[in-house]
Design a protein around this motif. Structure first.
Motif, PDB file in Angstrom:
ATOM      1  N   GLN A 197      -8.389  14.021   1.425  1.00 55.34           N
ATOM      2  CA  GLN A 197      -7.358  13.333   2.217  1.00 55.34           C
ATOM      3  C   GLN A 197      -6.010  13.374   1.503  1.00 55.34           C
ATOM      4  O   GLN A 197      -4.972  13.583   2.116  1.00 55.34           O
ATOM      5  N   TYR A 241       1.951   6.451  -7.685  1.00 56.00           N
ATOM      6  CA  TYR A 241       2.294   5.493  -6.631  1.00 56.00           C
ATOM      7  C   TYR A 241       3.536   4.686  -6.994  1.00 56.00           C
ATOM      8  O   TYR A 241       4.258   4.232  -6.112  1.00 56.00           O
ATOM      9  N   LYS A 251      -8.314   8.837  12.620  1.00 58.68           N
ATOM     10  CA  LYS A 251      -8.835   7.576  12.076  1.00 58.68           C
ATOM     11  C   LYS A 251      -9.654   6.796  13.127  1.00 58.68           C
ATOM     12  O   LYS A 251     -10.157   5.711  12.842  1.00 58.68           O
ATOM     13  N   ILE A 288     -10.370   0.595   1.646  1.00 60.60           N
ATOM     14  CA  ILE A 288      -9.109  -0.154   1.552  1.00 60.60           C
ATOM     15  C   ILE A 288      -8.772  -0.174   0.069  1.00 60.60           C
ATOM     16  O   ILE A 288      -9.667  -0.343  -0.763  1.00 60.60           O
ATOM     17  N   GLY A 289      -7.481  -0.032  -0.274  1.00 61.81           N
ATOM     18  CA  GLY A 289      -7.164   0.272  -1.671  1.00 61.81           C
ATOM     19  C   GLY A 289      -7.928   1.545  -1.992  1.00 61.81           C
ATOM     20  O   GLY A 289      -8.050   2.451  -1.150  1.00 61.81           O
ATOM     21  N   GLY A 304      -3.774   0.116   4.509  1.00 59.34           N
ATOM     22  CA  GLY A 304      -4.148   1.230   5.376  1.00 59.34           C
ATOM     23  C   GLY A 304      -5.648   1.410   5.241  1.00 59.34           C
ATOM     24  O   GLY A 304      -6.289   0.746   4.424  1.00 59.34           O
ATOM     25  N   ILE A 305      -6.213   2.311   6.031  1.00 56.73           N
ATOM     26  CA  ILE A 305      -7.651   2.608   5.896  1.00 56.73           C
ATOM     27  C   ILE A 305      -7.801   4.105   5.621  1.00 56.73           C
ATOM     28  O   ILE A 305      -7.190   4.934   6.311  1.00 56.73           O
ATOM     29  N   GLY A 306      -8.610   4.436   4.625  1.00 53.98           N
ATOM     30  CA  GLY A 306      -8.800   5.838   4.255  1.00 53.98           C
ATOM     31  C   GLY A 306      -9.812   6.524   5.167  1.00 53.98           C
ATOM     32  O   GLY A 306     -10.527   5.870   5.941  1.00 53.98           O
ATOM     33  N   ALA A 361       0.852  -1.194   0.000  1.00 53.44           N
ATOM     34  CA  ALA A 361       0.000   0.000   0.000  1.00 53.44           C
ATOM     35  C   ALA A 361       0.885   1.241   0.000  1.00 53.44           C
ATOM     36  O   ALA A 361       2.065   1.166   0.358  1.00 53.44           O
ATOM     37  N   THR A 362       0.313   2.367  -0.370  1.00 54.10           N
ATOM     38  CA  THR A 362       1.043   3.638  -0.288  1.00 54.10           C
ATOM     39  C   THR A 362       0.369   4.497   0.790  1.00 54.10           C
ATOM     40  O   THR A 362      -0.404   3.988   1.588  1.00 54.10           O
ATOM     41  N   GLY A 363       0.651   5.798   0.804  1.00 51.91           N
ATOM     42  CA  GLY A 363       0.030   6.699   1.773  1.00 51.91           C
ATOM     43  C   GLY A 363       0.982   7.026   2.904  1.00 51.91           C
ATOM     44  O   GLY A 363       2.013   6.384   3.076  1.00 51.91           O
ATOM     45  N   ARG A 364       0.587   8.004   3.694  1.00 49.89           N
ATOM     46  CA  ARG A 364       1.475   8.494   4.754  1.00 49.89           C
ATOM     47  C   ARG A 364       1.726   7.446   5.836  1.00 49.89           C
ATOM     48  O   ARG A 364       2.827   7.335   6.358  1.00 49.89           O
ATOM     49  N   THR A 365       0.695   6.660   6.159  1.00 48.81           N
ATOM     50  CA  THR A 365       0.848   5.662   7.232  1.00 48.81           C
ATOM     51  C   THR A 365       1.962   4.672   6.923  1.00 48.81           C
ATOM     52  O   THR A 365       2.642   4.199   7.827  1.00 48.81           O
ATOM     53  N   LEU A 395      -1.597  -2.100  -4.341  1.00 49.36           N
ATOM     54  CA  LEU A 395      -3.061  -2.074  -4.376  1.00 49.36           C
ATOM     55  C   LEU A 395      -3.616  -1.237  -5.507  1.00 49.36           C
ATOM     56  O   LEU A 395      -4.632  -1.584  -6.100  1.00 49.36           O
TER      57      LEU A 395
HETATM   58  C1  F6R Z   1      -2.947   3.530  -0.816  1.00 48.08           C
HETATM   59  C2  F6R Z   1      -4.196   2.973  -0.375  1.00 48.08           C
HETATM   60  C3  F6R Z   1      -5.110   3.683   0.575  1.00 48.08           C
HETATM   61  C4  F6R Z   1      -4.418   4.195   1.839  1.00 48.08           C
HETATM   62  C5  F6R Z   1      -5.408   4.957   2.711  1.00 48.08           C
HETATM   63  C6  F6R Z   1      -4.743   5.573   3.925  1.00 48.08           C
HETATM   64  O1  F6R Z   1      -2.262   2.647  -1.681  1.00 48.08           O
HETATM   65  O2  F6R Z   1      -4.513   1.917  -0.807  1.00 48.08           O
HETATM   66  O3  F6R Z   1      -6.182   2.844   0.912  1.00 48.08           O
HETATM   67  O4  F6R Z   1      -3.873   3.115   2.548  1.00 48.08           O
HETATM   68  O5  F6R Z   1      -6.021   5.972   1.970  1.00 48.08           O
HETATM   69  O6  F6R Z   1      -3.867   6.581   3.500  1.00 48.08           O
HETATM   70  P1  F6R Z   1      -2.958   7.403   4.544  1.00 48.08           P
HETATM   71  O7  F6R Z   1      -2.007   6.435   5.109  1.00 48.08           O
HETATM   72  O8  F6R Z   1      -2.268   8.451   3.706  1.00 48.08           O
HETATM   73  O9  F6R Z   1      -3.908   7.957   5.560  1.00 48.08           O
END
Ligand code: F6R
Length: 264
Positions: free
Chosen positions: A164, A80, A203, A139-140, A132-134, A35-39, A66
């Motif tokens: 976000q 990504y 979150k 998810i994704g 991660g969870i948005g 996965a990507t994102g800050r987390t 993802l």
């Molecule tokens: C990214 C992805 C998303 C992120 C989610 C959390 O590849 O699949 O589901 O995991 O949006 O993003 P952050 O970590 O930036 O809060």
């Protein structure tokens, strides 16, 4: 599902990295869903550190991300693919030919999604999927109302997701692509093991819905309740709204599986 509460976001990310490393040591040809994102940035930092200090070997590992934005070329600094190269692939000894993301710049996006599913299948499926969870519970990029049996496909992003992710784009919300290719919920649930990392007070409410609420396509992370081997690793801030906190802590303290991680 198991929920593991760690004191800080750093500790939670470190535990996720340790669990991935353990799997990689057991199976050097691991197929890893990423996965990507800050987390995730800290998880990749820890994995890169383990590669440097402990010689954690990625040379035979294969990866499938993802998701990817539609319309961004791999070399675009907001893609990504670029994120993964920067945060992980350039810092470990992975063979780039073994790293896969959906191609959001493909001319035929439906064909690209079918091809992505075939590649995952041809690799024998995903062993460990990192999630991660948005803010909207995705998810994704499986936004609310995504079918719980969906496969890799093109999805429109919700305003919540655009907001976000706006901070990561130089041009703000206006610059965020409106569509993405994403593994489906069915694709994700096919993985043998799932590791979900959720940190931060912002979150807390959506995490409680995903873990303790009803399974609903309005919060697609709630579909993880259907998976037979899903660990959700969180920090104290994200855990604040979980009603079962005391029980989750008890499990972590007492289950034999976790003893080696408690001693650290
Ligand atoms: C990214 C992805 C998303 C992120 C989610 C959390 O590849 O699949 O589901 O995991 O949006 O993003 P952050 O970590 O930036 O809060």
């Amino acid at each position: 599902m198991e929920v593991i509460i760690q004191p800080t976001a750093e500790k939670a990310a470190e535990l996720v990295a340790r669990l991935i490393a353990k799997r990689l040591l057991e199976k050097p040809t691991l197929v890893l869903g990423l996965a990507t994102g800050r987390t995730m940035e800290q998880v990749y930092g820890y994995l890169a550190g383990m590669h440097q200090r402990e010689r954690l070997d990625f040379s035979l590992c294969r990866t499938f991300n993802l998701d990817e934005y539609v319309g961004l070329a791999p070399e675009d600094s907001h893609s990504y693919r670029y994120y993964m190269n920067q945060h992980l692939f350039s810092r470990v000894n992975i063979d780039r030919r073994n790293t896969h993301l959906p191609n959001g710049a493909a001319r035929d996006l439906a064909a690209e999604c079918r091809h992505y599913e075939e590649m995952i299948h041809d690799c024998g499926g995903i062993d460990v999927q990192l999630l991660g969870i948005g803010a909207d519970g995705h998810i994704g990029f499986n936004e609310p109302l995504s079918a719980l049996r969906s496969r890799t496909r093109e999805k429109a992003l919700t305003p919540a997701t655009i907001r976000q992710n706006a901070a990561l784009f130089r041009g703000g919300a206006k610059a965020v692509p409106r569509r993405a290719l994403t593994m489906g919920i069915g694709t994700i649930l096919d993985a043998s093991h799932i590791l979900t990392l959720v940190t931060g007070a912002e979150k807390a409410a959506i995490l409680a819905k995903a873990v303790e609420g009803p399974i609903t396509s309005m919060v697609t992370a709630s579909a993880l309740q259907l998976h037979p081997d899903c660990k959700v690793i969180v920090d104290e801030a994200a855990a604040k709204r979980l009603r079962g906190r005391a029980y989750y802590r008890w499990i972590f303290q007492n289950e034999p599986e976790w003893q080696e991680f408690l001693q650290r």
